[in-house]
Design a protein around this motif. Sequence first.
Motif, PDB file in Angstrom:
ATOM      1  N   GLY A 248       1.040  -1.323   0.411  1.00 15.18           N
ATOM      2  CA  GLY A 248       0.138  -0.115  -0.190  1.00 15.18           C
ATOM      3  C   GLY A 248       0.537   1.090   0.114  1.00 15.18           C
ATOM      4  N   ARG A 249       1.974   1.243  -0.003  1.00 16.31           N
ATOM      5  CA  ARG A 249       2.936   2.400  -0.454  1.00 16.31           C
ATOM      6  C   ARG A 249       4.192   2.100  -1.282  1.00 16.31           C
ATOM      7  NH1 ARG A 249       3.431  -0.545   4.379  1.00 16.31           N
ATOM      8  NH2 ARG A 249       6.339  -1.154   4.700  1.00 16.31           N
ATOM      9  N   GLU A 250       5.582   2.840  -1.525  1.00 18.34           N
ATOM     10  CA  GLU A 250       6.486   2.611  -1.942  1.00 18.34           C
ATOM     11  C   GLU A 250       7.360   2.082  -1.547  1.00 18.34           C
ATOM     12  OE1 GLU A 250       7.122   5.531  -5.421  1.00 18.34           O
ATOM     13  OE2 GLU A 250       5.362   5.743  -6.430  1.00 18.34           O
ATOM     14  N   VAL A 251       7.531   1.007  -1.612  1.00 15.33           N
ATOM     15  CA  VAL A 251       9.218   1.167  -0.794  1.00 15.33           C
ATOM     16  C   VAL A 251      10.321   1.403  -1.697  1.00 15.33           C
ATOM     17  CG1 VAL A 251      10.418  -0.707   0.331  1.00 15.33           C
ATOM     18  CG2 VAL A 251       7.846  -1.535   0.161  1.00 15.33           C
ATOM     19  N   THR A 252      10.629   2.362  -1.394  1.00 12.37           N
ATOM     20  CA  THR A 252      11.983   2.843  -2.215  1.00 12.37           C
ATOM     21  C   THR A 252      13.304   2.359  -2.126  1.00 12.37           C
ATOM     22  OG1 THR A 252      12.393   5.027  -0.341  1.00 12.37           O
ATOM     23  CG2 THR A 252      11.231   5.564  -2.309  1.00 12.37           C
ATOM     24  N   SER A 253      13.682   1.647  -0.535  1.00  7.16           N
ATOM     25  CA  SER A 253      15.296   1.392  -0.272  1.00  7.16           C
ATOM     26  C   SER A 253      14.835   0.179   0.606  1.00  7.16           C
ATOM     27  CB  SER A 253      15.652   2.316  -0.278  1.00  7.16           C
ATOM     28  OG  SER A 253      17.225   1.927   0.422  1.00  7.16           O
ATOM     29  N   LEU A 254      14.596  -1.032  -0.153  1.00  6.25           N
ATOM     30  CA  LEU A 254      14.272  -2.206   0.874  1.00  6.25           C
ATOM     31  C   LEU A 254      15.336  -1.800   2.438  1.00  6.25           C
ATOM     32  CD1 LEU A 254      11.985  -3.474   1.333  1.00  6.25           C
ATOM     33  CD2 LEU A 254      13.549  -5.322  -0.174  1.00  6.25           C
ATOM     34  N   TYR A 255      17.292  -1.921   1.665  1.00  4.85           N
ATOM     35  CA  TYR A 255      18.190  -2.322   3.081  1.00  4.85           C
ATOM     36  C   TYR A 255      18.310  -0.213   3.121  1.00  4.85           C
ATOM     37  CZ  TYR A 255      18.254  -6.388  -0.218  1.00  4.85           C
ATOM     38  OH  TYR A 255      17.302  -7.962  -0.677  1.00  4.85           O
ATOM     39  N   PRO A 256      18.872  -0.812   4.647  1.00  2.00           N
ATOM     40  CA  PRO A 256      19.332  -0.060   5.847  1.00  2.00           C
ATOM     41  C   PRO A 256      20.843   0.780   4.937  1.00  2.00           C
ATOM     42  CG  PRO A 256      19.493  -1.376   6.641  1.00  2.00           C
ATOM     43  CD  PRO A 256      19.170  -1.968   5.500  1.00  2.00           C
ATOM     44  N   GLU A 257      20.538   1.863   5.022  1.00  2.00           N
ATOM     45  CA  GLU A 257      21.943   3.034   4.409  1.00  2.00           C
ATOM     46  C   GLU A 257      23.447   1.805   5.880  1.00  2.00           C
ATOM     47  OE1 GLU A 257      23.087   6.585   4.630  1.00  2.00           O
ATOM     48  OE2 GLU A 257      20.758   6.983   3.276  1.00  2.00           O
ATOM     49  N   THR A 437      15.320 -13.524   7.220  1.00  2.00           N
ATOM     50  CA  THR A 437      14.258 -13.200   6.958  1.00  2.00           C
ATOM     51  C   THR A 437      13.203 -14.364   5.683  1.00  2.00           C
ATOM     52  OG1 THR A 437      14.956 -13.019   4.872  1.00  2.00           O
ATOM     53  CG2 THR A 437      14.439 -11.222   5.930  1.00  2.00           C
ATOM     54  N   LYS A 438      13.546 -15.659   6.613  1.00  2.00           N
ATOM     55  CA  LYS A 438      12.895 -16.967   5.364  1.00  2.00           C
ATOM     56  C   LYS A 438      11.647 -16.943   5.751  1.00  2.00           C
ATOM     57  CE  LYS A 438      13.359 -21.822   6.552  1.00  2.00           C
ATOM     58  NZ  LYS A 438      14.290 -23.369   7.181  1.00  2.00           N
ATOM     59  N   GLY A 439      10.544 -17.251   5.191  1.00  2.00           N
ATOM     60  CA  GLY A 439       9.402 -17.140   5.401  1.00  2.00           C
ATOM     61  C   GLY A 439       9.230 -16.006   5.455  1.00  2.00           C
ATOM     62  N   ILE A 440       9.765 -14.444   5.244  1.00  2.00           N
ATOM     63  CA  ILE A 440       8.849 -13.621   5.783  1.00  2.00           C
ATOM     64  C   ILE A 440       8.804 -12.301   4.192  1.00  2.00           C
ATOM     65  CG2 ILE A 440       9.685 -10.798   6.772  1.00  2.00           C
ATOM     66  CD1 ILE A 440      11.172 -12.489   8.534  1.00  2.00           C
ATOM     67  N   ASP A 441       7.438 -11.411   4.406  1.00  2.00           N
ATOM     68  CA  ASP A 441       6.952 -11.102   3.345  1.00  2.00           C
ATOM     69  C   ASP A 441       8.113  -9.510   3.044  1.00  2.00           C
ATOM     70  OD1 ASP A 441       5.548  -8.620   4.021  1.00  2.00           O
ATOM     71  OD2 ASP A 441       5.111 -10.537   5.377  1.00  2.00           O
ATOM     72  N   ALA A 444       7.395  -7.168   5.748  1.00  2.00           N
ATOM     73  CA  ALA A 444       8.161  -7.231   7.129  1.00  2.00           C
ATOM     74  C   ALA A 444       9.567  -7.713   6.947  1.00  2.00           C
ATOM     75  CB  ALA A 444       7.460  -8.977   7.741  1.00  2.00           C
ATOM     76  N   LYS A 445       9.752  -7.804   5.462  1.00  2.00           N
ATOM     77  CA  LYS A 445      11.770  -7.508   5.165  1.00  2.00           C
ATOM     78  C   LYS A 445      12.346  -6.763   5.374  1.00  2.00           C
ATOM     79  CE  LYS A 445      12.405 -11.352   1.847  1.00  2.00           C
ATOM     80  NZ  LYS A 445      12.387 -12.316   0.699  1.00  2.00           N
ATOM     81  N   GLY A 446      11.651  -5.356   4.732  1.00  2.00           N
ATOM     82  CA  GLY A 446      12.282  -4.177   5.577  1.00  2.00           C
ATOM     83  C   GLY A 446      11.962  -3.790   6.288  1.00  2.00           C
ATOM     84  N   GLU A 447      11.161  -3.174   7.267  1.00  2.00           N
ATOM     85  CA  GLU A 447      10.918  -3.469   8.340  1.00  2.00           C
ATOM     86  C   GLU A 447      12.413  -4.017   9.508  1.00  2.00           C
ATOM     87  OE1 GLU A 447       7.196  -4.139  10.482  1.00  2.00           O
ATOM     88  OE2 GLU A 447       5.685  -2.937   9.526  1.00  2.00           O
ATOM     89  N   LEU A 448      12.750  -5.120   8.948  1.00  2.00           N
ATOM     90  CA  LEU A 448      13.766  -6.272   9.634  1.00  2.00           C
ATOM     91  C   LEU A 448      15.448  -5.515   9.469  1.00  2.00           C
ATOM     92  CD1 LEU A 448      14.223  -8.529  12.072  1.00  2.00           C
ATOM     93  CD2 LEU A 448      14.396 -10.457  10.213  1.00  2.00           C
ATOM     94  N   TYR A 449      14.944  -5.490   8.247  1.00  2.00           N
ATOM     95  CA  TYR A 449      16.584  -5.119   7.700  1.00  2.00           C
ATOM     96  C   TYR A 449      16.826  -3.447   8.320  1.00  2.00           C
ATOM     97  CZ  TYR A 449      15.830  -7.878   3.703  1.00  2.00           C
ATOM     98  OH  TYR A 449      15.761  -9.407   3.236  1.00  2.00           O
ATOM     99  N   THR A 450      15.627  -2.690   9.007  1.00  2.00           N
ATOM    100  CA  THR A 450      16.499  -1.194   9.762  1.00  2.00           C
ATOM    101  C   THR A 450      16.206  -1.698  10.905  1.00  2.00           C
ATOM    102  OG1 THR A 450      14.297  -0.426   7.638  1.00  2.00           O
ATOM    103  CG2 THR A 450      14.456   0.597  10.342  1.00  2.00           C
ATOM    104  N   VAL A 451      15.396  -2.568  11.614  1.00  2.00           N
ATOM    105  CA  VAL A 451      16.176  -3.074  12.932  1.00  2.00           C
ATOM    106  C   VAL A 451      16.616  -3.158  12.420  1.00  2.00           C
ATOM    107  CG1 VAL A 451      15.803  -4.454  14.573  1.00  2.00           C
ATOM    108  CG2 VAL A 451      13.004  -3.773  13.215  1.00  2.00           C
ATOM    109  N   ILE A 452      18.114  -4.001  11.847  1.00  2.00           N
ATOM    110  CA  ILE A 452      19.144  -4.983  12.073  1.00  2.00           C
ATOM    111  C   ILE A 452      20.341  -3.544  11.950  1.00  2.00           C
ATOM    112  CG2 ILE A 452      20.917  -5.904  10.711  1.00  2.00           C
ATOM    113  CD1 ILE A 452      18.409  -8.013   9.949  1.00  2.00           C
ATOM    114  N   GLY A 453      19.875  -2.542  10.535  1.00  2.00           N
ATOM    115  CA  GLY A 453      20.281  -1.824  10.510  1.00  2.00           C
ATOM    116  C   GLY A 453      20.246  -0.467  11.991  1.00  2.00           C
TER     117      GLY A 453
END
Length: 522
Positions: A248-257, A437-441, A444-453
Amino acid sequence: MSAAPLTSSAPVLDLKGVSKSFGPVRALTDVSLRLLSGEVHCLAGENGAGKSTLIRVLTGALRRDGGDYEIAGEPVVAPTPASMRAAGVQAVYQELSLLPHLSVAENLFMGRLPARRGLLDRRGLRTRAREALDGVGLAAVDPDTVVERLPAATRQLVEIAKVLTAESVKVIVFDEPTTALTEEESARLLDHIRRLRDGGVAVLYVTHRLEEMFEIGDRVTVLRDGGLSESGPMSDYDEDRLITAMVGREVTSLYPESPSAQTQGDAGVPVLRVRGLRRTADAPSVDLDVRAGEIVGLGGLLGSGRSELLLSIFGADPISTGEIQIDGRMVKPSGPRSMMEAGVGLLTEDRKELGLLPELSIRENVTIASLRAGSRRGLLPGRDLAEEADRLLDSLRLRAGSYDQPVSTLSGGNQQKVLLARWLLTRPKVLLFDEPTKGIDVGAKGELYTVIGDLARQGLGIVVVSSYLPELLGLADRVLVLRDGAIAGELGSGASEEDVLRLASSASTDPAGTDEEGATHA
């Protein structure tokens, strides 16, 4: 894309305006899905979008509240899993249905074992099992092997072979079939699905790997928040449009800096230092440094020793020799407890079998690793510990009605957040992620990547094992590639997927371009 042209024939399976609620929660609202013979139809959406509920309605595991269901033009009134299998609807689920203590052959033909004069025909069973295994590329697997002795990827292929042995198959649902497979095994499976499609089978394909949808899909239906977002020919979509339809929104950058520029670079003591680690006396020696604020990726083919290295560092697998230092202090990995107390956390690849306790609540799963330090008599979390757990879950934006509900009711992405909150509650210095991110959409992947960063920016040392190369290269500051248990080389920023695969599969044990630290840079 090698998809077959879309067919205009009558649907073999037709769901119209289907709805399903669980108490006050509306899981599906007016969802329609039409599957045609000889077509691969992809089902996309974030975790919690309703995909699993729709599949369970389709296969008879759940009774729909409203809407119509037809197979080959005939109405389906009160479906059950058995009646839907008899009608030609088969499914390969993300959670395998194999019986671990039985042989491969017995699992393949359970409920329809060949018999002669009332006795099991073992020779006939082996012959039929051999044909089924060969059909999915498992020629090296003995039909008499007990399933629990097989690696996860092989068990996944056995599950697929089991479905393909059924008679009169009209529809096959594949629910995340490549999650535990290597690139080669995934490619082999996709080729097999193409042959099924060309043979007239209707395929419903569910995956979080967008590139697989574009490679194999003829049509796509996107669910969002339990409703129908979009549906149309796969050729009408690119990755950006598909992601936008899903989240429901654009995901411009999936991975954190990369946070590495904000760290001390090569200065200071590594937060994790591994020297001369050997899992067995004749195993290769592994050296590894991870600095505070650094994300180090571990790449390699299946069986290269990536997960085993994490388990050894965490103390879950024994080591023969070697030294491990955490924040400059020598630690003996005598078991997971000693490493936890030293400041190491591990998020395992199989969160359901090795991570979560499904019968316990969300809050109990978060606090269980910290009970010794913050509990009442070591049995139940104290108020302060429970409140801290709730704050962590809030910060991770966990989607749940209550933190008292069973963790098994959560989607895969939210279950991963629960495990992450568990380790953050122990205040770790090093976090090890095995296939995070095994089995994750994708959302949710984008959210988890942000958390890891964010965790790296806070000064934690992060190690990530991932078979998904774009994820590995997108997340990590540098990538160590393992081959046969040894580090074959190191790749820095700007490395490509081809660089990883070259190191992972090369016969050379001394890759070119190594610097004085033994690192190989793209």
